[in-house]
Every structure is written in C-alpha cells, then in structure tokens.
Design a protein around this motif. Structure first.
Motif, short mmCIF file in Angstrom:
data_model
loop_
_atom_site.label_atom_id
_atom_site.label_comp_id
_atom_site.label_asym_id
_atom_site.label_seq_id
_atom_site.Cartn_x
_atom_site.Cartn_y
_atom_site.Cartn_z
N MET A 1 -6.39 12.74 -0.39
CA MET A 1 -6.38 11.84 0.78
C MET A 1 -7.60 12.11 1.67
O MET A 1 -8.29 11.18 2.10
CB MET A 1 -5.12 12.05 1.61
CG MET A 1 -3.88 11.41 1.04
SD MET A 1 -2.51 11.71 2.17
CE MET A 1 -1.20 10.90 1.28
N GLN B 1 0.68 4.12 -2.86
CA GLN B 1 0.49 5.54 -2.54
C GLN B 1 1.65 6.36 -3.08
O GLN B 1 1.46 7.46 -3.60
CB GLN B 1 0.37 5.74 -1.03
CG GLN B 1 -0.91 5.22 -0.42
CD GLN B 1 -2.13 6.01 -0.88
OE1 GLN B 1 -2.06 7.22 -1.09
NE2 GLN B 1 -3.24 5.33 -1.06
N CYS C 1 -5.23 13.07 6.64
CA CYS C 1 -5.88 11.84 7.11
C CYS C 1 -6.80 12.14 8.29
O CYS C 1 -7.89 11.58 8.39
CB CYS C 1 -4.83 10.80 7.51
SG CYS C 1 -3.93 10.15 6.11
N MET D 1 4.11 9.65 1.82
CA MET D 1 4.30 11.09 1.73
C MET D 1 5.70 11.49 2.21
O MET D 1 6.36 12.32 1.57
CB MET D 1 3.23 11.79 2.58
CG MET D 1 3.17 13.28 2.45
SD MET D 1 2.63 13.81 0.83
CE MET D 1 0.89 13.94 1.07
N ILE E 1 -2.41 16.31 -3.38
CA ILE E 1 -2.48 14.97 -2.78
C ILE E 1 -3.22 14.99 -1.44
O ILE E 1 -4.03 14.11 -1.15
CB ILE E 1 -1.07 14.37 -2.59
CG1 ILE E 1 -0.30 14.36 -3.93
CG2 ILE E 1 -1.13 12.97 -2.00
CD1 ILE E 1 -0.90 13.48 -5.00
N GLY F 1 0.41 14.69 5.52
CA GLY F 1 -0.15 13.34 5.66
C GLY F 1 -1.08 13.24 6.86
O GLY F 1 -2.22 12.77 6.74
N GLU G 1 1.22 6.82 -6.64
CA GLU G 1 0.12 7.77 -6.85
C GLU G 1 0.62 9.21 -6.69
O GLU G 1 0.33 10.08 -7.51
CB GLU G 1 -0.99 7.48 -5.82
CG GLU G 1 -2.18 8.41 -5.83
CD GLU G 1 -3.14 8.10 -6.97
OE1 GLU G 1 -3.10 6.96 -7.46
OE2 GLU G 1 -3.87 9.02 -7.38
N ILE G 2 1.40 9.44 -5.62
CA ILE G 2 1.90 10.80 -5.36
C ILE G 2 2.85 11.23 -6.48
O ILE G 2 2.72 12.32 -7.04
CB ILE G 2 2.62 10.87 -3.98
CG1 ILE G 2 1.64 10.61 -2.85
CG2 ILE G 2 3.31 12.22 -3.80
CD1 ILE G 2 2.30 10.39 -1.50
N LYS H 1 0.84 -1.21 0.00
CA LYS H 1 0.00 0.00 0.00
C LYS H 1 0.87 1.26 0.00
O LYS H 1 0.53 2.26 -0.63
CB LYS H 1 -0.92 0.01 1.22
CG LYS H 1 -2.02 -1.01 1.14
CD LYS H 1 -3.03 -0.81 2.26
CE LYS H 1 -3.73 -2.10 2.53
NZ LYS H 1 -2.98 -3.02 3.40
N ARG I 1 -0.26 6.08 3.82
CA ARG I 1 -0.29 7.40 3.20
C ARG I 1 0.79 8.32 3.78
O ARG I 1 1.47 9.03 3.05
CB ARG I 1 -1.68 8.03 3.38
CG ARG I 1 -2.69 7.44 2.42
CD ARG I 1 -4.13 7.78 2.78
NE ARG I 1 -5.05 7.35 1.75
CZ ARG I 1 -5.46 6.10 1.58
NH1 ARG I 1 -5.03 5.15 2.41
NH2 ARG I 1 -6.29 5.78 0.61
#
Lengths: 248, 257
Positions: A101, A32, A204, A136, A97, A200, A35-36, A28, A132
C-alpha cells in the motif's frame, strides 16, 4: 515523531469522515479485499499451522513433565486465539500488504498521480485511502479467524503425533473446549480489527507523505512496516489491559 | 459539477504579488500578471525559474505565502471556486494513473463524479481520444504508450472536463519534433474550438512563439517581461535575450579542442 502521530490521527479522522462515501467505493473495497486475501491466504495458512505446532511442541512436553498434559489443548487454544494469531497475522499483513500500500500510494504521489486526482476534484482520501482501510478492517479479522482454526489444528497435529505427548485429536479439542470460550476468540478478533486500522492508516499515511523519487518510496515502505509493527505491539498491550479491566 | 454538460468558455485569471518559499529558498518573488478570457498565455523561462511551482499555484495544488490568484475575480483557493469553474492541468509527465487503462484514465472524472452513464462515458472517451489523434488505445495500459502518446492521453483526459482554464506544464518536453508539432497544434485547435483560456509553461521556444497570444519570461522567481511574442522577441533585457537566443555553437567546442 509527534508530527507523524498527529498526521496519522488526522488521516484516521478524515477516513472516518469519508465513511458515508464508502458505498460509492464498494468496487474498490472489493478489489482491495480480494488483493489482501489472494496475496495472504496461503502464507496465513502456513504461518498459523506452524505457530500452533511449535507452541504445542514447546509447551506440551513441559506440561507433560508436571502431569499436566491434559492442559495442552487449552493452553495452545487460549494463546493462539487471544494473542498469537492476531499479532502474528497483523505483522505478516503489515509486511506483505502494508508495504505494498505504501509503495503504491507513494509511487502515485511521486509521479504526480495524486495531484492529477486533485485537479479532477477527486479526493485522494475517498479514492485511495478509504477503500484500503475498509478492505483491511474486513479482511484481517477474517484472516485471524482462519489463522486461529489452522493454528489449533497445527497444535493438535503435534500433540497427536509427538511421542512425548500422544494426545488424540478428540482429547485435545475436548480439553480446549473446557478452557477456551467464544469471548477469547472475540478478544483476538477485536484486536485484529484495531491492528487493521493501524496498518491501513499508517501505510496510507506513509504513501501520501512520500517525497524524493524511488529512494523516497523505499524509505516510505520501510517506515510503513516498522511504524505499523511498533504501534501494533504497543496497542496490543493497551488493548489487552483495557479488555482485562472491562471484560473480566 | 455539471462539467460535461456545458460547453467550455474561457475565464479570466489574475495573479497579484505571488510569493512562495520552500524552507529558506524563495522560489516565487512577487509574481504579477493577468490572462484574458480565451487567451493563450505562455510562460517561458529557464529550468528552476519557478514556472512549474507557479502553475501549481494557479490550480490550487500549492498555497502561496503571500499574494492572490483570482479566477473571474474569485480566489482560486476557495472551494466554491473549484466547484464553479472547471480547470485542468496537463502534467509534464502526463500523470496518468498507471493502474488504470487509457480509457479508464480519460473517463475517470466522469466516472468518479457520476456525471454520465457507463455507455455515454465510453463514447465520450473514444471521441476525446480521437480528437487528439489516438485510436485503438482505449484498452492499453499507460506503460504501453510512448511519451508523446501519454501527453496526448493527458490532454484527452483534460478535454473530458471541458475546462474553462487549461494549464499545460512543459507539454513538449521529452517529445520528438513531430510529436511536439502535434501537441502544439492540439493546443491551438482546442483554444479555437472552445475558447478555453490556456496557460502554457514551457522552455520550448518554437512552441511558445507558435501558440502564444501573449507571453511572459520568468527568471529567478520573477516575471522579467510580459508582452506579445514580437514585443518579447524585441526586448532589450539581457537576461531575456540570453534565454531566447541561447544556442549551442559548434565553433565554441572546436575552439576548446
């Protein structure tokens, strides 16, 4: 406000306590991270090039008027490495980002997906927040190093082709080498590491505390971006102050 | 948790003096009932009577202001209880994770707790989906499914845990009558096959009287009556009667016109 700050600190503490589970969540974290990077690299490239360019354009002629054109490379290099790249990239990533999130986790909260995780004894901190935040803190410093290099290049291009300056590439970078040391780049990277934690954890936290359907998700996204940027600017000052005291 | 290794068998559930307020609104006003191991217990009541909030307390998603919930005489909120007894909640919306495929959703519990190899998980996922009458949806995303299919996937996800207590929150809401029958039959079949204790929260009278061993009717945060379906149906309480026999009457509309 104080309750929010307390909750953010508590969430950060929980993320630290979840660190031993990081290896289990490596897939994961990688997803992530991808993705970033995937979502931000082009924007980072464009933004940092023009930050370097505009900074050279602003400072270059002013320095040249005082016969200090040989300092342009140093000033641009120093400012981008220590301040402009870390803070501009942090703001960009908070908007691009951090908002995503907060929206994703907020939507999971509103549509009871997080409750579903809890009923399966899956800790949302381990499953959602830890990957995440870790992605980050790895991705943002890397993006900042990239942004510093591109920003320097942008400054060099303007210094070379601007008719008031006409500083060759070699002279620009030689001048920069006299001013900027590795510590300056390290300083910027350290700041970006701290900013990554802020983005981050704040994003979150906003996602996890979302209430009230689609409107609530929208509110959380806005708060995630605004709170992240405010904290980034405050911490930028504090970190700069601390580094100037301890790393003279 | 070695959930997947054990076959399910029901647990007893006791709720005593449960109270819950959100800000100044008291949603649960002292709820008491007991569910026997292996029983299907239905909680009915109008919207806003506190049924779903009660259900969230039963699986420790909410903390009560007062009262206690015991599973086999152990408090449900204790971490040891959560580790010892397997409980599952089938959410009203299904609450499938939209970023995962149907197969990943169903196998999530086993994957995250690393209880099986990926090949074994794949097989269990296919088996559980087949058990709820769904085939060839393993690789689909939840957004591609109908409401009824989502509910059945949510039941399959609960089955993977092999629960000893399974809670259903409005399992037939938003479903057409045929899908409602399928879900009702699934609740009965699961109970008969595994002996799992089931608590069903619903305001669907057909489902409630079709599956219940015993049932309770809630109103305004309190239990109005507990009994067998016959006892509840014959109850003289006007509030219970008005809920059970509320019906849309064409004549009343015609009169107004």
């Amino acid at each position: 406000m104080f309750r929010n700050i307390g909750e953010i600190v508590l969430l950060f503490w929980r993320v630290l306590r979840a660190l031993p589970h990081a290896w289990r969540q490596r897939q994961k974290v990688f997803d992530q991270f991808f993705e970033i990077g995937n979502a931000s690299l082009l924007m980072v490239c464009v933004l940092s090039f023009f930050i370097g360019a505009v900074f050279a354009l602003q400072t270059g002629p002013a320095l040249a008027q005082h016969s200090l054109s040989s300092a342009v490379g140093g000033v641009v290099g120093f400012a981008i490495a220590r301040e402009l790249a870390p803070i501009m990239m942090a703001i960009l990533i908070a908007g691009r980002i951090g908002s995503a999130m907060a929206a994703e986790i907020g939507s999971m909260r509103v549509y009871q997906e997080i409750d579903a995780l809890r009923t399966m004894n899956i800790n949302p901190i381990d499953y959602l927040v830890l990957p995440r935040v870790l992605a980050m803190v790895v991705a943002l410093p890397m993006l900042v190093i990239f942004a510093i290099l591109v920003g320097w290049f942008g400054g060099a291009v303007v210094a070379n082709y601007n008719q008031q300056l006409e500083i060759p590439f070699a002279a620009f970078f030689a001048d920069m080498k006299d001013f900027v040391v590795l510590k300056d780049v390290g300083n910027g990277v350290f700041k970006s590491f701290c900013f990554a934690i802020i983005i981050g954890v704040v994003s979150c936290h906003q996602g996890l505390t979302t209430i009230g359907g689609p409107r609530g998700i929208g509110r959380s996204v806005t708060k995630a971006v605004v709170n992240s940027i405010v904290l980034i600017v405050i911490f930028d000052y504090l970190i700069t102050l601390l580094l100037s005291i301890f790393l003279k | 948790m070695n959930a997947a290794n054990n076959s399910a068998s029901g647990v007893g559930l006791v709720v005593r003096g449960l109270r819950k307020s959100f800000e100044d609104q008291e949603v649960l006003k002292g709820v008491d009932f007991a569910v026997q191991p292996g029983e299907i217990f239905v909680i009915m009541g109008p919207s806003g009577s506190g049924k779903s909030v009660l259900l969230k307390h039963l699986i420790a998603l909410e903390t009560p202001n007062a009262g206690e919930i015991l599973i086999n005489s152990e408090p449900v909120s204790a971490p040891e209880t959560a580790a010892k007894y397997r409980m599952a909640l089938v959410f009203q919306s299904g609450a499938l994770l939209n970023s995962l495929t149907v197969g990943e959703n169903v196998g999530l519990y086993l994957t995250e707790h690393r209880l099986k190899t990926p090949e074994e998980i794949q097989q269990i996922v296919v088996d559980k989906l087949a058990a709820v009458g769904l085939k060839d949806v393993v690789d689909k995303m939840p957004a591609d499914l109908s409401g009824g299919m989502k509910k059945r996937v949510a039941i399959a996800r609960a089955l993977v845990i092999e629960p000893q207590l399974i809670l259903y929150d409005e399992p037939t809401s938003e479903l057409d009558p045929l899908s409602s029958v399928v879900v009702g039959e699934e609740i009965l079949r699961l109970n008969q096959r595994t002996g799992v204790t089931s608590v069903v929260v619903t305001h669907d009278r057909d489902l409630a009287f079709g599956v219940a061993d015993r049932m309770a009717v809630m109103g305004d945060g309190k239990i109005l009556i507990i009994g067998t379906p016959d006892e509840v149906n014959n109850c003289k309480d006007p509030e219970v009667q008005s809920f059970l026999h509320a019906d849309f009457k064409r004549e009343s509309k015609n009169k107004k016109l």
